[in-house]
Write an enzyme that holds these catalytic residues in place. Structure first.
Site, PDB file in Angstrom:
ATOM      1  N   GLU A 199       0.864  -1.108  -0.141  1.00 54.97           N
ATOM      2  CA  GLU A 199       0.079   0.012   0.021  1.00 54.97           C
ATOM      3  C   GLU A 199       0.833   1.180  -0.158  1.00 54.97           C
ATOM      4  O   GLU A 199       0.600   2.039  -0.767  1.00 54.97           O
ATOM      5  CB  GLU A 199      -0.764   0.069   1.253  1.00 54.97           C
ATOM      6  CG  GLU A 199      -2.060   0.773   1.050  1.00 54.97           C
ATOM      7  CD  GLU A 199      -3.013   0.674   2.236  1.00 54.97           C
ATOM      8  OE1 GLU A 199      -3.119  -0.112   2.736  1.00 54.97           O
ATOM      9  OE2 GLU A 199      -3.712   1.810   2.843  1.00 54.97           O
ATOM     10  N   TYR A 200       2.136   1.082   0.801  1.00 59.06           N
ATOM     11  CA  TYR A 200       3.010   2.270   0.774  1.00 59.06           C
ATOM     12  C   TYR A 200       3.360   2.487  -0.577  1.00 59.06           C
ATOM     13  O   TYR A 200       3.437   3.677  -0.975  1.00 59.06           O
ATOM     14  CB  TYR A 200       4.081   2.004   1.741  1.00 59.06           C
ATOM     15  CG  TYR A 200       5.304   3.001   1.764  1.00 59.06           C
ATOM     16  CD1 TYR A 200       5.183   3.996   2.582  1.00 59.06           C
ATOM     17  CD2 TYR A 200       6.171   2.895   0.827  1.00 59.06           C
ATOM     18  CE1 TYR A 200       5.928   4.979   2.700  1.00 59.06           C
ATOM     19  CE2 TYR A 200       6.990   4.133   0.962  1.00 59.06           C
ATOM     20  CZ  TYR A 200       6.985   5.094   1.757  1.00 59.06           C
ATOM     21  OH  TYR A 200       8.054   5.954   1.752  1.00 59.06           O
ATOM     22  N   ASP A 201       3.803   1.431  -1.130  1.00 60.82           N
ATOM     23  CA  ASP A 201       4.364   1.387  -2.631  1.00 60.82           C
ATOM     24  C   ASP A 201       3.253   2.243  -3.559  1.00 60.82           C
ATOM     25  O   ASP A 201       3.615   3.082  -4.483  1.00 60.82           O
ATOM     26  CB  ASP A 201       4.853   0.162  -3.363  1.00 60.82           C
ATOM     27  CG  ASP A 201       5.985  -0.471  -2.421  1.00 60.82           C
ATOM     28  OD1 ASP A 201       6.762   0.349  -1.936  1.00 60.82           O
ATOM     29  OD2 ASP A 201       6.534  -1.634  -2.688  1.00 60.82           O
ATOM     30  N   LYS A 220      16.604  -9.019  -2.630  1.00 59.66           N
ATOM     31  CA  LYS A 220      16.245  -7.859  -1.802  1.00 59.66           C
ATOM     32  C   LYS A 220      15.870  -8.356  -0.396  1.00 59.66           C
ATOM     33  O   LYS A 220      14.844  -8.778  -0.165  1.00 59.66           O
ATOM     34  CB  LYS A 220      15.447  -7.176  -2.286  1.00 59.66           C
ATOM     35  CG  LYS A 220      15.110  -5.748  -1.709  1.00 59.66           C
ATOM     36  CD  LYS A 220      14.228  -4.845  -2.682  1.00 59.66           C
ATOM     37  CE  LYS A 220      14.148  -3.381  -2.072  1.00 59.66           C
ATOM     38  NZ  LYS A 220      13.626  -3.225  -0.611  1.00 59.66           N
ATOM     39  N   ARG A 260      19.993   3.585   9.340  1.00 56.72           N
ATOM     40  CA  ARG A 260      19.898   4.462   8.344  1.00 56.72           C
ATOM     41  C   ARG A 260      19.370   5.939   8.560  1.00 56.72           C
ATOM     42  O   ARG A 260      19.785   6.998   8.249  1.00 56.72           O
ATOM     43  CB  ARG A 260      18.890   3.879   6.843  1.00 56.72           C
ATOM     44  CG  ARG A 260      18.959   4.880   5.730  1.00 56.72           C
ATOM     45  CD  ARG A 260      18.439   4.398   4.655  1.00 56.72           C
ATOM     46  NE  ARG A 260      16.951   4.220   4.785  1.00 56.72           N
ATOM     47  CZ  ARG A 260      16.350   3.222   3.822  1.00 56.72           C
ATOM     48  NH1 ARG A 260      16.888   2.906   2.722  1.00 56.72           N
ATOM     49  NH2 ARG A 260      14.775   3.306   3.963  1.00 56.72           N
ATOM     50  N   GLU A 291      22.153  -5.387   5.613  1.00 60.43           N
ATOM     51  CA  GLU A 291      20.748  -5.664   5.857  1.00 60.43           C
ATOM     52  C   GLU A 291      20.731  -6.594   7.343  1.00 60.43           C
ATOM     53  O   GLU A 291      21.412  -7.553   7.092  1.00 60.43           O
ATOM     54  CB  GLU A 291      19.814  -6.121   4.808  1.00 60.43           C
ATOM     55  CG  GLU A 291      18.321  -5.832   4.763  1.00 60.43           C
ATOM     56  CD  GLU A 291      18.146  -4.489   4.344  1.00 60.43           C
ATOM     57  OE1 GLU A 291      18.903  -3.601   3.871  1.00 60.43           O
ATOM     58  OE2 GLU A 291      17.067  -4.247   4.400  1.00 60.43           O
ATOM     59  N   CYS A 342     -19.226 -30.642  20.594  1.00 60.37           N
ATOM     60  CA  CYS A 342     -19.678 -31.776  21.424  1.00 60.37           C
ATOM     61  C   CYS A 342     -20.374 -31.077  22.573  1.00 60.37           C
ATOM     62  O   CYS A 342     -21.255 -31.818  23.235  1.00 60.37           O
ATOM     63  CB  CYS A 342     -18.624 -32.633  22.123  1.00 60.37           C
ATOM     64  SG  CYS A 342     -17.477 -31.734  23.318  1.00 60.37           S
ATOM     65  N   CYS A 390     -10.973 -28.268  24.609  1.00 69.08           N
ATOM     66  CA  CYS A 390     -12.082 -29.365  24.894  1.00 69.08           C
ATOM     67  C   CYS A 390     -11.536 -30.382  25.697  1.00 69.08           C
ATOM     68  O   CYS A 390     -10.594 -31.203  24.845  1.00 69.08           O
ATOM     69  CB  CYS A 390     -12.839 -29.622  23.544  1.00 69.08           C
ATOM     70  SG  CYS A 390     -14.139 -30.782  23.669  1.00 69.08           S
TER      71      CYS A 390
END
Ligand code: IVH
Length: 681
Positions: free
Chosen positions: A37-39, A119, A140, A177, A414, A429
């Protein structure tokens, strides 16, 4: 031409939303929306700015990287800025980038070659080595100033404190990373769920959270690892190509991802992209794309940068492993040990190639921790072989009138009460004869990890129970006496019946650890079952063991000890075991090791170094295989090294081994060693 008002308003809104999302992703480790959604929003902002260039300001998210660093860690100014990458989402966009590169290099320039790397979906890190010693490690941040997390990074085994080079460069900035290995992530989340703690949303958040612990001792307990993928500032050594720099880093003891290739053209790059889009779960860490970089560093210089990203690289983004959909209902399943597991019934949604309609919610605590409610739009995640999971609600889309969910008081199958024992995160149960529990335990008994009974799949189990040919686990082994009833079943021929009976006979003779797994004892999986069969000569001895004896076994904790003891002490289960023994199941352990006779491992006392790329093993697999056999695996060659295993492009460690007279093994000799415990003569 003036910018229309609605474009300006939308630009403001997108900038605000994206900046906030970035801050929450980078600094709080709690992104408010999925990456996809960000992209999409980022793309919209880029397109808006392309149509109305007056909207571009230096502060726009399209022109900036990351977020201002938090004050919890001291700020650190990177020697060279840490930039971001432009994205491509299709072959066309990749082609367009490659064309731009070729144009940028000029028609006459030699064609570019490209390094293709996975990536890594982790946390960006900058490692500064001065005279070969780690001086600073920083996140970063906003690309210029990050957070100094040196103490935390020093707890990561994969990061060397000192570089393994004879003549270390004065200054070396290594970009990489930090990631949370998937197996460890799954195990950690499972343990959190068992303990009733909130699960982490994904490995990236877990890595980010672990790295940003104020107390580095907490970071040390988390199995973080690193892949290094580039260099920033550099004094004292020079490279011509990126691939050469990566090989140098690897030789210096810095981990670089072995799944890297240098390729000639877009067709080959596209093959690589597809290979890894299909096989993204073939590696033990989460990836979300492929990064393609011009290999020649002089060509890179010619291409240069935009404000936020280099022109010489592009990130191909794979389709997301998370998608949004509607939560239609929450229902409860009763498993083979009686465990009540709530699950989400979803509006079907396609997540990385598979349609998902159901997803687990684990237990009531997780439902409350995530605060998911019927009617919500929820994020659904499918990572690898892990069962689909509801990550959480998209709160901004919550409709009015939703209600928080609670576990029903009674078992939906049951009608007996569902109870949550003290210290347990799950409801159960307790009715041994609960019809759903019976179906699940029969299916499990027949499954691959247990007795592996061919011909006894889920549907057959349902049919046999429905026809009342099987009322409990022991009845499976009485089916021989019911051959005629089986033959009378619709569409069942003689062959099918005989196959099933033969499968059951084979199941009866499976080793004791599998028999134990087949009994559906809470918490007792194959690893623990094996430990029991090593510690006891037979089933009777396991039945007779008290909690203290069980707990004294290496690897068996109080929870499993209590569960095993309580299971065998339940009269209904004791009866079942008696019946199974009468029906001829395996009772002797073939794995029993009498006390004091534990065998030494074949490579006990060996110290091994692995260098270069092996064909059939990742570095982790090779290390694991050696450690499983008792060897110690280290990063640098010394007089104490027993063996150096050498793959493709081994670099300086091979030379060092030769200098010191340390034995060297190629991949074939390495395989021989693993198989026979000695080097080929
Ligand atoms: S190269 C100039 N290579 O993805 C930027 N980045 O979305 C050079 N990432 O900021 C980055 N794996 O934190 C590069 N093999 C890889 C990567 C990688 C993950 C991260 C990195 C970057 C972000 C961009």
């Amino acid at each position: 031409m003036a910018v229309p008002r609605d474009a300006r308003v939308r630009h403001d809104e997108l900038s605000r939303v994206l900046r906030d999302a970035r801050y929450r992703y980078d600094v709080l480790s709690d992104p408010p929306m999925p990456d996809a959604e960000y992209d999409t929003l980022f793309r919209e902002l880029e397109e808006l700015e392309a149509a109305h260039p007056q909207l571009v300001t230096p502060q726009s998210p399209t022109q900036t990287v990351g977020s201002a660093p938090q004050t919890a860690f001291p700020p650190f100014e990177h020697l060279q800025p840490m930039l971001s990458l432009d994205n491509a989402f299709s072959r066309e966009e990749l082609d367009a980038w490659a064309d731009r590169v070729q144009r940028g290099l000029g028609e006459d320039a030699e064609a570019a070659r490209f390094t293709c790397e996975l990536k890594i979906d982790g946390v960006a890190i900058n490692l500064v080595y001065r005279a070969g010693v780690l001086a600073t490690a920083a996140t970063r941040g906003n690309g210029t100033v990050g957070e100094n997390v040196t103490a935390q990074v020093l707890t990561i085994d994969a990061v060397p404190y000192r570089l393994d080079v004879d003549d270390p460069p004065e200054v070396l900035e290594v970009r990489g990373e930090v990631y949370y290995p998937l197996d460890a992530f799954d195990a950690m989340n499972e343990a959190r769920i068992e303990r009733g703690e909130e699960a982490f949303m994904n490995p990236r958040n877990a890595a980010s959270g672990a790295l940003r612990q104020k107390d580095p001792e907490i970071t040390r307990d988390r199995p973080l690892s690193v892949w290094c993928h580039g260099i920033g500032a550099l004094q004292g050594v020079a490279f011509e190509r990126h691939s050469q720099a990566l090989a140098w880093l690897r030789d210096a003891g810095l981990p670089t991802d072995p799944e890297t290739a240098v390729l000639d053209d877009v067709d080959a790059i596209w093959d690589f992209v597809q290979r890894w889009t299909d096989g993204r779960h073939d590696v033990a860490y989460e990836i979300d794309g492929v990064v393609i970089k011009v290999d020649d560093l002089a060509q890179r210089e010619q291409l240069g940068f935009t404000a936020r990203a280099p022109r010489w690289a592009i990130a191909y983004k794979m389709p997301p492993v998370e998608q949004a959909t509607t939560l239609k209902a929450i229902e409860v399943n009763i498993g083979r040990t009686g465990k009540a597991t709530p699950y989400a019934v979803l509006e079907p949604v396609l997540v990385s190639g598979t349609t998902i309609t159901y997803a687990t919610l684990h237990n009531e605590i997780q439902v409350h921790a995530k605060d998911v409610r019927v009617g919500d739009t929820v994020m659904v995640r499918r990572a690898g072989d892990v069962i689909p999971e509801v990550v959480g609600p998209v709160l901004k889309d919550r409709p009015d009138g939703t209600e928080s969910w609670s576990m029903p008081a009674d078992c939906p199958f049951c009608g007996e009460p569902l109870v949550r024992p003290e210290g347990e995160a799950h409801h159960f149960c307790e009715n041994v004869d609960c019809p759903n529990r019976l179906l699940e335990s029969l299916s499990h008994l027949a499954s691959r990890g247990a007795l592996d009974i061919e011909g006894l799949g889920e549907q057959t189990v349902e049919l046999l129970v429905e026809e009342e040919l099987v009322r409990d686990l022991a009845d499976v082994f009485r089916l021989h006496d019911k051959r005629d009833d089986l033959l009378a079943l619709e569409k069942w021929g003689e062959k099918r019946v005989d196959n099933l009976l033969a499968g059951i006979d084979a199941g009866r003779q499976q080793p004791l650890d599998r028999i134990l797994v087949a009994l559906n004892i809470r918490h007792l999986g194959p690893t623990y079952a094996k430990l029991l069969t090593r510690a006891f000569p037979d089933l009777q001895a396991i039945r007779d063991a008290d909690v203290e004896t069980l707990e004294a076994i290496d690897g068996i904790g109080p929870k499993i000890a209590a569960s095993v003891h309580s299971w065998f002490s339940t009269p209904r289960n004791a009866e079942l075991v008696d019946e199974l023994i009468d029906l001829g199941i395996t009772t002797a352990s073939d794995a029993y090791v009498p006390p004091g006779e534990e065998a030494a491992l074949p490579l006990d006392g060996w110290t091994v170094v692995v260098t270069g790329t092996l064909d059939g093993f990742s570095r982790d697999d090779a290390k694991q295989a050696l450690e499983d056999r008792g060897a110690k695996v280290t990063g640098s060659v010394s007089g104490k090294t027993s063996l150096v295993v050498v793959g493709e492009s081994p670099g300086s460690k091979r030379d060092k081994a030769e200098q010191l007279g340390v034995p060297i093994a190629d991949e074939a000799a390495f395989r021989h060693l693993l198989e026979h415990g000695e080097l080929p003569s």
